[in-house]
Design a protein around this motif. Structure first.
Motif, PDB file in Angstrom:
ATOM      1  N   ILE A 260      -0.015   2.853  -2.323  1.00 20.26           N
ATOM      2  CA  ILE A 260       0.982   3.903  -2.103  1.00 20.26           C
ATOM      3  C   ILE A 260       2.233   3.218  -1.555  1.00 20.26           C
ATOM      4  O   ILE A 260       2.189   2.550  -0.526  1.00 20.26           O
TER       5      ILE A 260
ATOM      6  N   VAL B 199       1.028   4.955  -6.428  1.00 21.24           N
ATOM      7  CA  VAL B 199       1.847   6.129  -6.150  1.00 21.24           C
ATOM      8  C   VAL B 199       3.117   5.629  -5.484  1.00 21.24           C
ATOM      9  O   VAL B 199       3.048   4.860  -4.528  1.00 21.24           O
TER      10      VAL B 199
ATOM     11  N   GLU C 238       6.364   6.864  -3.512  1.00 21.11           N
ATOM     12  CA  GLU C 238       7.042   7.976  -2.852  1.00 21.11           C
ATOM     13  C   GLU C 238       8.557   7.782  -2.906  1.00 21.11           C
ATOM     14  O   GLU C 238       9.032   6.651  -2.889  1.00 21.11           O
TER      15      GLU C 238
ATOM     16  N   VAL D 192      -1.090   1.172   1.851  1.00 26.84           N
ATOM     17  CA  VAL D 192       0.233   1.776   1.992  1.00 26.84           C
ATOM     18  C   VAL D 192       1.208   0.630   2.240  1.00 26.84           C
ATOM     19  O   VAL D 192       1.011  -0.176   3.143  1.00 26.84           O
TER      20      VAL D 192
END
Ligand code: ADP
Ligand code: MG
Length: 676
Positions: free
Chosen positions: A467, A547, A549, A529
């Motif tokens: 992420i 992913v 953001e 992350v």
């Protein structure tokens, strides 16, 4: 008496106050003033009548003033001045806003040229806030300068005009032969004409000369770097073992890989050291190219070194190259910060004795006290932002070895030519066959629950996930941006309670980063992350989801690099770009990611959307700013300038000849702000 190096404040019409404003535009002396070029021109020479001028467009009209100026105070601070002009056929109602000075200077029955947008109806014509000048002096091509605040284009033009005599002092940089060959006008004439052209053709000729000049200076500067490296002799590689290398591989090299290897071996067969950039998109197989060169060097009886930016990458290379070349008897060792002291000593002495053929490690391996018996080739991997500066510093070490820099930054070819004018380039423009494309989707943050479910399913299949967040700490003004630190905490406490979550960002110590990456690499961390620090080369084939953001905050090329971290194994991979941005531009940019997987295409799109300055960021490419040349539009001139630069250096390798003195000074000036 003004000179080129006179301070701007001594130019007529400037003084202390305005000098400061000029300084803010980067203009400090007469020389920089003369090199401050107009952004565009307004041609006031081709006047038309009202009836000839298209409605709603800029018009240039020669007209006589036929009524005196009437003043209307609309409100405090807003006064309109109205009067009428005639072009002999039609009447033009002119409104001047707040410009008392202009209004009072107008004289009835005198001739003027009006420049501005014209609005026509059946019965009348009008111009609001046109530029107005006396007809006898106005009919010329007006330069329009990039202005700043109170320093209007008009003021700048006036000041330039006052300094224009100094063009006599400009020294010509190019000899007659070159000027004739490339069809260039004299430099002083070009400078005069770029500011005050008599015709459109003048501006064309002036621009041509100045663009050429600028690109030539740039190329000479870069080529000089290159030739200063070329003076030394290096190991000549006499025999090409590429065919033998190919027979070792479990797959067939792509044509691009094969071509790159051949180009490099040909280079290394010359007396001068190879100095080459290998550019290839993520996954294009740069490691195999490196291994191919290493093999030929080994078979010729010399040593190689391979440097990676991190320990993890170094370890990965060690593993894969050892496997590739296992049947050949090549002796390979790995040297990193975590190598034990005893082993280190052993490696060092083996290197001097020639008992090691290939040393793989982090950058430290050639910087420290490591000595080789006959090191012939150094390969640097994933030098992601390898600027002029770093390359120069490598050159300054005076190492007479062949060097290959491998980069995954997909630079559009045109720009590569400029940025790496001091390097030869091989390009891998082909991916190995059978690659799975990564499915990419753009969603908004309302999808987060569904995304988390998707991640959990993958983790249940023993796959891993990245992420990516844009920045590390919570920034004050951009509160809704997810910071990696805070985000990782939230996830660990809520949606992913009980999962193994790791955190990776640029502010961590190298050792901490390595630990986290190792834990991710061997599967101890399920969800990582991270900020963009993972952008560079890591290879965890088991990671199948990424992913990102606030995806709109990243450049396309950066997104492409990030996405390249997944889809490296045989499992289907997914990239999810999360963005709540409503801007059409952002949405279009992210759509490019959904539809394209080719890094060069994406880089081109990025370049189109953001312009070259933004694309690289000045600091990243470490190139001087260009004043007039455009990296994309002037590609043809760039080729000519490159050609010309080579010719000049062929005759005068160090630019020592008196005739090149001025050029030399110009190069120094252009590269002044770049520290090597
Ligand atoms: P990058 O250019 O990103 O460094 P790598 O060198 O890591 O790419 O190669 C990516 C993957 O492709 C590796 O697993 C490698 O074994 C594989 N590969 C390289 N060349 C070929 C080829 N010609 N055919 C098939 N697979 C290849
Ligand atoms: Mg690689």
């Amino acid at each position: 008496m003004l000179n080129l190096d006179s301070s701007i404040k001594y130019v007529k019409g400037v003084g202390e106050k305005r000098a400061e404003m000029f300084n803010r535009l980067g203009i400090f002396d007469v020389d920089s003033l003369l090199h401050f070029y107009p952004r565009k021109y307004e041609d006031w020479t081709q006047t038309k009548s009202v009836s000839e001028s298209p409605n709603g467009e800029n018009a240039v009209i020669h007209a006589t003033m036929i009524t005196p100026v009437k003043e209307h105070m609309v409100r405090r601070g807003m006064t309109l001045y109205k009067c009428r002009f005639s072009d002999g056929e039609n009447i033009i109602n002119v409104t001047i806003f707040n410009n008392k000075y202009l209004a009072q200077s107008l004289r009835i029955y005198e001739d003027y040229i009006l420049f501005g947008k014209i609005e026509k109806t059946f019965t009348s014509a009008s111009m609001s806030g046109p530029k107005i000048e006396k007809a006898d002096i106005a009919a010329r091509i007006h330069p329009i300068y990039p202005s700043g605040g109170k320093l209007t284009s008009n003021i700048i033009a006036k000041v330039v005009e006052n300094a224009l005599d100094c063009t006599d002092k400009i020294e010509e940089t190019l000899n007659k032969e070159i000027r004739e060959k490339y069809n260039l006008i004299l430099l002083d004439k070009a400078i005069r004409n770029i500011h005050f052209p008599q015709s459109a053709e003048d501006t064309v000729q002036a621009r041509k000369r100045l663009i050429f000049e600028e690109l030539l200076t740039l190329q000479l500067g870069l080529l000089k770097l290159k030739s200063s490296k070329k003076k030394e002799n290096s190991y000549e590689i006499k025999i090409n073992f590429n065919d033998e290398f190919k027979s070792l591989l479990p797959y067939k090299l792509t044509n691009a890989q094969n071509r790159a290897i051949e180009e490099c071996i040909a280079d290394m067969g010359k007396k001068n050291p190879m100095n080459r950039l290998l550019q290839g998109d993520v996954g294009s197989g740069k490691t195999a190219v490196g291994a191919g060169l290493i093999y030929t060097i080994f078979k010729n009886g010399y040593q190689s070194a391979l440097m990676a930016p991190t320990e993890i990458l170094a370890a990965q290379h060690f593993e894969s190259i050892s496997k590739m070349l296992s049947a050949t008897g090549i002796r390979i060792r790995l040297l990193t910060g975590s190598t034990k002291a005893k082993e280190k000593r052993e490696i060092k002495s083996d290197l001097i004795d020639g008992k090691i053929d290939l040393l793989i490690g982090t950058h430290a391996i050639i910087q420290n006290d490591v000595e080789f018996k006959n090191l012939a080739l150094v390969i640097t991997d994933e030098q992601h932002r390898f600027g002029v500066k770093q390359r120069a510093s490598l050159a300054n070490k005076g190492i007479n070895i062949h060097t290959l820099v491998m980069s995954a930054t997909p630079i559009p070819r045109t720009l590569g030519l400029i940025l790496y004018g001091d390097l030869d380039i091989s390009i891998l423009d082909e991916l190995p066959p059978g690659r799975q494309t990564i499915r990419t989707d753009v969603v908004d943050s309302s999808y987060s629950k569904r995304i988390y479910k998707f991640i959990k399913d993958a983790v249940a299949r023993n796959e891993q996930c990245y992420i990516i967040c844009p920045m590390v700490e919570e920034s004050e003004d951009i509160t809704d941006l997810k910071s990696a630190e805070q985000f990782a905490e939230e996830l660990a406490e809520n949606d992913f309670k009980g999962y193994h979550i790791g955190l990776l960002h640029g502010k961590m110590k190298p050792k901490e980063k390595e630990n986290v990456m190792n834990a991710f690499s061997n599967g101890d961390i399920q969800i990582l992350v991270a900020t963009t620090v993972v952008e560079v080369g890591v290879d965890v084939p088991n990671a199948t989801i990424m992913v990102i953001e606030n995806a709109e905050r990243f450049g396309l090329s950066q997104l492409h690099q990030l996405r390249g971290r997944i889809g490296r194994g045989n499992k289907k991979s997914f990239c999810i770009l999360v963005s709540d941005s409503k801007s059409e531009n952002s949405r279009n940019r992210l759509a490019v990611m959904k539809h394209h997987s080719d890094g060069f295409k994406i880089a081109d799109e990025d370049l189109k959307a953001r312009g070259p300055g933004d694309f690289f960021g000045e600091k990243q490419h470490g190139l001087p700013n260009l004043k007039i040349a455009d990296m994309l539009e002037d590609i043809e001139t760039l080729h000519l300038a490159q050609n010309c630069a080579r010719e000049i250096l062929e005759k005068d390798n160090n630019l020592d000849l008196p005739e090149n003195r001025v050029l030399c000074r110009q190069i120094t000036k252009m590269f002044r702000d770049i520290q090597y």
